[in-house]
Design an enzyme around this catalytic site. Structure first.
Site, PDB file in Angstrom:
ATOM      1  N   LYS A  54     -16.625 -15.501 -36.130  1.00 33.82           N
ATOM      2  CA  LYS A  54     -15.961 -14.472 -37.069  1.00 33.82           C
ATOM      3  C   LYS A  54     -16.233 -13.197 -36.813  1.00 33.82           C
ATOM      4  O   LYS A  54     -15.661 -12.102 -36.629  1.00 33.82           O
ATOM      5  CB  LYS A  54     -16.317 -14.663 -38.573  1.00 33.82           C
ATOM      6  CG  LYS A  54     -15.585 -16.018 -39.086  1.00 33.82           C
ATOM      7  CD  LYS A  54     -16.172 -16.326 -40.508  1.00 33.82           C
ATOM      8  CE  LYS A  54     -15.591 -17.611 -40.604  1.00 33.82           C
ATOM      9  NZ  LYS A  54     -16.019 -18.358 -41.994  1.00 33.82           N
ATOM     10  N   GLN A  98     -20.277 -16.685 -46.240  1.00 35.58           N
ATOM     11  CA  GLN A  98     -20.276 -18.161 -45.833  1.00 35.58           C
ATOM     12  C   GLN A  98     -20.638 -19.257 -46.608  1.00 35.58           C
ATOM     13  O   GLN A  98     -21.739 -19.226 -47.250  1.00 35.58           O
ATOM     14  CB  GLN A  98     -21.044 -18.095 -44.407  1.00 35.58           C
ATOM     15  CG  GLN A  98     -20.502 -19.393 -43.460  1.00 35.58           C
ATOM     16  CD  GLN A  98     -19.211 -19.488 -43.002  1.00 35.58           C
ATOM     17  OE1 GLN A  98     -18.673 -18.522 -42.938  1.00 35.58           O
ATOM     18  NE2 GLN A  98     -18.868 -20.757 -42.716  1.00 35.58           N
ATOM     19  N   ASP A 121     -11.630 -14.003 -48.134  1.00 38.34           N
ATOM     20  CA  ASP A 121     -11.452 -15.465 -48.355  1.00 38.34           C
ATOM     21  C   ASP A 121     -10.458 -16.049 -49.110  1.00 38.34           C
ATOM     22  O   ASP A 121      -9.936 -17.116 -49.086  1.00 38.34           O
ATOM     23  CB  ASP A 121     -12.933 -16.036 -48.857  1.00 38.34           C
ATOM     24  CG  ASP A 121     -13.645 -16.691 -47.530  1.00 38.34           C
ATOM     25  OD1 ASP A 121     -13.096 -16.988 -46.749  1.00 38.34           O
ATOM     26  OD2 ASP A 121     -14.991 -17.047 -48.047  1.00 38.34           O
TER      27      ASP A 121
HETATM   28  N1  GUN Z   1     -17.076 -22.378 -44.737  1.00 40.25           N
HETATM   29  C1  GUN Z   1     -16.224 -23.170 -44.176  1.00 40.25           C
HETATM   30  N2  GUN Z   1     -14.885 -22.557 -44.144  1.00 40.25           N
HETATM   31  C2  GUN Z   1     -15.157 -21.434 -44.595  1.00 40.25           C
HETATM   32  C3  GUN Z   1     -14.312 -20.361 -45.328  1.00 40.25           C
HETATM   33  O1  GUN Z   1     -13.077 -20.302 -44.906  1.00 40.25           O
HETATM   34  N3  GUN Z   1     -14.905 -19.344 -45.858  1.00 40.25           N
HETATM   35  C4  GUN Z   1     -16.246 -19.324 -46.169  1.00 40.25           C
HETATM   36  N4  GUN Z   1     -16.535 -18.223 -46.887  1.00 40.25           N
HETATM   37  N5  GUN Z   1     -17.051 -20.287 -45.718  1.00 40.25           N
HETATM   38  C5  GUN Z   1     -16.571 -21.529 -45.138  1.00 40.25           C
END
Ligand code: GUN
Length: 286
Positions: A54, A98, A121
């Site tokens: 990311k 996350q 998100d």
């Molecule tokens: N962990 C796995 N997928 C995601 C996501 O799309 N957003 C976040 N914040 N954590 C994740």
């Protein structure tokens, strides 16, 4: 039938190229590049890989990446105080914490603390509520990416029966809302669902988000179905695989997403699309 592959890696690359061009245009016109804060707590190896990707992609499109790596034992109050300071910082347009979080932290409380205008998100109750009401603002990244891939097929989705396996807040539930907006008939399956194979056999669209390697068998897939595989797992030999038995399902489906290279890269592309959208929304109210 042999399925065509829905190439998420290529679609995501096209999307990020478009985002990079829009970021460059913003900067040329004297505005700040969008800023994205990604908060990682602890040392979950899978989360570390996702977060690294990311951050790398954020910088690749010309956005500013703000990295916050906190130890697993960070008290909840400290995390909430960090979110408050990010909410107040005008150089950060989006924030993502996350998941999963350590046991001692209440994930719902953390999500609700994020300013909904910075919730890239799309998981804050405000943004989920907007999706329920068919007026989405910032949309959950994984389902959003799945919808872009489904539209790549060129098919009219209205009236199709979509069967979603998994009811998580990140994937299954918002996916159901996205498909409803496209006027699919939606069935959401979970661990208490009776005769899951029988339901999947009725599906024109299958979305698998259960986190079990090769769980969906080829003979569950209806001829000509679209198969979207959200899983990222390791099989018994340690090889990366999805929730769907790709080889067997490909013999029946008309379209299928691979793992890796399907939904995963799309999730990151949609995160950046949301960050740009958040920056533009914040411009217009500043
Ligand atoms: N962990 C796995 N997928 C995601 C996501 O799309 N957003 C976040 N914040 N954590 C994740």
């Amino acid at each position: 039938m042999t399925a065509r592959v829905l190439d998420g890696k290529a679609r995501a690359a096209r999307l990020t190229a478009g985002i990079a061009a829009r970021v460059a245009e913003r900067v040329r016109s004297g505005r700040a590049p969008p800023g994205l804060a990604v908060v990682l707590i602890g040392e979950n190896p899978a989360s570390q890989v996702y977060v690294r990707n990311k951050r790398r992609t954020t910088e690749a499109v010309g956005m500013r990446s703000f990295a916050f790596d906190l130890p697993a034992g960070t008290p909840q109050t400290e995390l909430l105080a960090l979110i408050d300071s990010i909410n107040a910082d005008p150089s950060v347009n989006g924030v993502l914490v996350q998941l999963p979080l350590p046991q001692h932290i209440d994930g719902e409380l953390v999500t609700e603390r994020i300013d909904p205008r910075k919730d890239v998100d799309g998981l804050h109750p405000y943004n989920i509520g907007r999706l329920v009401l068919k007026r989405p603002v910032l949309r959950p990244c994984t389902p959003y990416g799945c919808m872009v891939l489904l539209k790549e097929t060129g098919a009219d989705l209205a009236g199709k029966h979509a069967v979603i396996i998994g009811q998580s807040n990140i994937v299954g539930r918002p996916m159901a809302l996205e498909l409803l907006i496209e006027r699919c008939t939606v069935t959401v399956c979970h661990s208490k669902t009776r005769d899951l194979p029988g339901l999947v056999r009725q599906a024109d669209i299958v979305v698998a988000g259960v986190g079990k390697p090769n769980f969906v068998q080829g003979d569950w897939v209806k001829d000509g179905a679209f198969v979207i595989d959200v899983g990222i797992n390791r099989d018994a030999t340690g090889k990366l695989c999805g929730d769907v038995d790709f080889a067997a399902a490909s013999e029946r489906a008309s379209w299928i997403t691979p793992v890796p290279g399907g939904v995963g890269p799309m999730t990151i592309a949609m995160l950046l699309a949301n960050t740009l959208q958040a920056a533009e929304l914040q411009d217009s109210v500043a």
